[in-house]
Scaffold this active site. Structure first.
Site, PDB file in Angstrom:
ATOM      1  N   TYR A   1      20.773 -42.878   1.690  1.00  0.00           N
ATOM      2  CA  TYR A   1      19.487 -43.378   2.184  1.00  0.00           C
ATOM      3  C   TYR A   1      19.101 -44.714   1.553  1.00  0.00           C
ATOM      4  CZ  TYR A   1      18.580 -38.855   4.432  1.00  0.00           C
ATOM      5  OH  TYR A   1      18.655 -37.732   5.226  1.00  0.00           O
TER       6      TYR A   1
ATOM      7  N   ASP B   1      28.979 -28.031   4.666  1.00  0.00           N
ATOM      8  CA  ASP B   1      29.023 -27.308   5.945  1.00  0.00           C
ATOM      9  C   ASP B   1      28.974 -25.806   5.695  1.00  0.00           C
ATOM     10  OD1 ASP B   1      31.434 -27.897   4.706  1.00  0.00           O
ATOM     11  OD2 ASP B   1      32.612 -28.003   6.545  1.00  0.00           O
TER      12      ASP B   1
ATOM     13  N   ASP C   1      18.181 -33.191   2.153  1.00  0.00           N
ATOM     14  CA  ASP C   1      17.192 -33.346   3.222  1.00  0.00           C
ATOM     15  C   ASP C   1      17.437 -32.288   4.303  1.00  0.00           C
ATOM     16  OD1 ASP C   1      15.309 -34.371   4.927  1.00  0.00           O
ATOM     17  OD2 ASP C   1      16.325 -36.269   5.308  1.00  0.00           O
TER      18      ASP C   1
ATOM     19  N   LYS D   1      30.721 -32.662  -0.453  1.00  0.00           N
ATOM     20  CA  LYS D   1      31.702 -32.714   0.644  1.00  0.00           C
ATOM     21  C   LYS D   1      32.940 -33.395   0.061  1.00  0.00           C
ATOM     22  CE  LYS D   1      32.848 -32.158   4.998  1.00  0.00           C
ATOM     23  NZ  LYS D   1      33.173 -30.830   5.530  1.00  0.00           N
TER      24      LYS D   1
END
Ligand code: NAD
Length: 359
Positions: A141, A224, A248, A192
């Protein structure tokens, strides 16, 4: 000792819900003689309208001078098509960054009285009590370079940068381990690392920090799988720590396990426990001005302020008990009513919390 609070109602339902939380703060201030000083300011679309920026200099000066900030929410369709730098969300990102509010605490707790409001089976969510610790001032971000450009083929392409430095990961890991120590002593770090190098480093640093917290059981999960596990068997989690973007998404997912986004508070802290406290939800333009919004997430955010910024856990607990007692009495805004129940207004919920606090 005087403690200073800046109140930023923001846009949409912000002023309605913050109004009720301010009444709660004023009530405990008087009841317990806390010497709190409240001031008001502008952030978001309302700040752009009045002062030409979503995070005006005046608000920045006010924010620097206080111990804690209570925010409603920012944004709304009125500002959606304006220049990017004037978007209300820019104000929120700017204040988080300026105050170095790197640690975002998002509890997802299911009040037993609301087990029926969750879309998941009651046995899957009953007793749910998760804390998501999200890194808030780094990651994709904020990463540079970012933008939209033309590539060598003449096509437009959008790009962002997922970047975390070792110190950034280390400080959020410490916060998360310490939070886990105060709870169920289980921490799950979400990454990840099978695809993204930035999260390979994340995992490595979290493992290093773990050596200082032998009493906390650390696990790792790909994002995931974490999303899947949150809806399959959410009670396996105690504290989850993750980066800005994954946090988020996962915290919104966790919030829906509890039935309503209108119930969920959050805290964003810097290294000195100065904090910005706000509900997890947005400005809900669809119900703004109707007196129908649920003020409990904001009231519970104020409770977190007493616990984390002021070290007054007993005041936080008093507010949380008052909220639980109101739910016991069956008072519910439209977002948490179940079939056959009649919703009450924002003000009625606020009145009921004040009644419980005063009794
Ligand atoms: P939202 O959270 O505002 O609303 C989603 C849904 O939940 C809506 O149906 C809304 O009515 C309902 N809802 C939210 N809060 C509620 C409450 N307290 N009581 C009852 N119902 C409630 O999300 P959105 O619709 O995606 O976004 C609306 C605006 O808010 C956008 O401009 C968005 O950018 C902004 N936003 C701001 C923040 C923030 O200030 N931190 C966070 C998310 C979204």
């Amino acid at each position: 000792m005087s403690r200073k609070i800046l109140v930023l109602p923001g846009d949409g339902i912000g002023p309605e819900i913050v109004g009720q939380a301010v009444r709660v703060i004023e009530t405990v201030n008087e009841k317990y003689g806390l010497d709190l000083e409240l001031s008001h300011g502008l952030l978001g679309g309302c700040a752009t309208d009045e002062l030409g920026s979503p995070y005006p200099d005046e608000t920045s000066r006010q924010a620097a001078a206080v111990d804690a900030i209570l925010l409603g929410a920012v944004g709304g369709p009125k500002w959606d098509d304006g220049p990017r730098e004037l978007r209300p969300e820019r104000g929120l990102l700017a204040i988080r960054k300026e105050l170095q509010l790197f640690a975002n605490f998002r509890p997802a707790m299911l009040y037993p009285q609301l087990a029926g409001a969750s879309t998941l089976k009651p046995e899957v969510v009953a007793g749910l009590d998760i804390l998501i610790v999200r890194e808030l001032t780094g990651g994709i971000y904020f990463g540079e370079p970012r933008g939209i450009r033309e590539n060598a083929d003449g096509d437009r392409e959008g790009y962002n940068t997922y970047i975390y430095s070792e110190p950034e990961v280390r400080r959020i890991a410490h916060v998360a381990f310490q939070a886990a120590q105060k709870r169920g002593k289980k921490l799950c770090s979400v990454d990840k690392s099978n695809v993204l190098e930035a999260t390979v480093l994340w995992k490595e640093v979290v493992n290093q920090v773990a050596a200082e917290y032998p009493d906390v059981e650390l696990s790792h999960m790909y994002v995931d799988n974490a999303a899947m596990q949150l809806v399959r068997a959410p009670k396996q989690f105690d504290v989850i720590v993750t980066g800005n973007m994954f946090g988020d998404i996962l915290s919104d997912c966790a919030s829906m396990l509890t039935g309503s986004i209108g119930m969920l508070p959050s805290a964003s802290l810097n290294a000195d426990n100065k904090g910005l406290y706000e509900p997890v939800h947005g400005s809900a333009p669809d119900i703004a001005g109707q007196g129908a919004a649920n003020p409990l997430a904001t009231i519970l955010s104020a409770a977190m302020m007493f616990r984390y910024s002021f070290g007054l856990g007993e005041i936080a607990a008093a507010i949380e008990s008052a909220v639980a007692a109101v739910l016991d009495d069956g008072l519910r805004t439209a977002d948490i009513v179940t079939e056959g129940e009649t919703p009450v207004s924002t003000q009625q919920v606020g009145d009921a919390v004040l009644d419980k606090l005063s009794s």
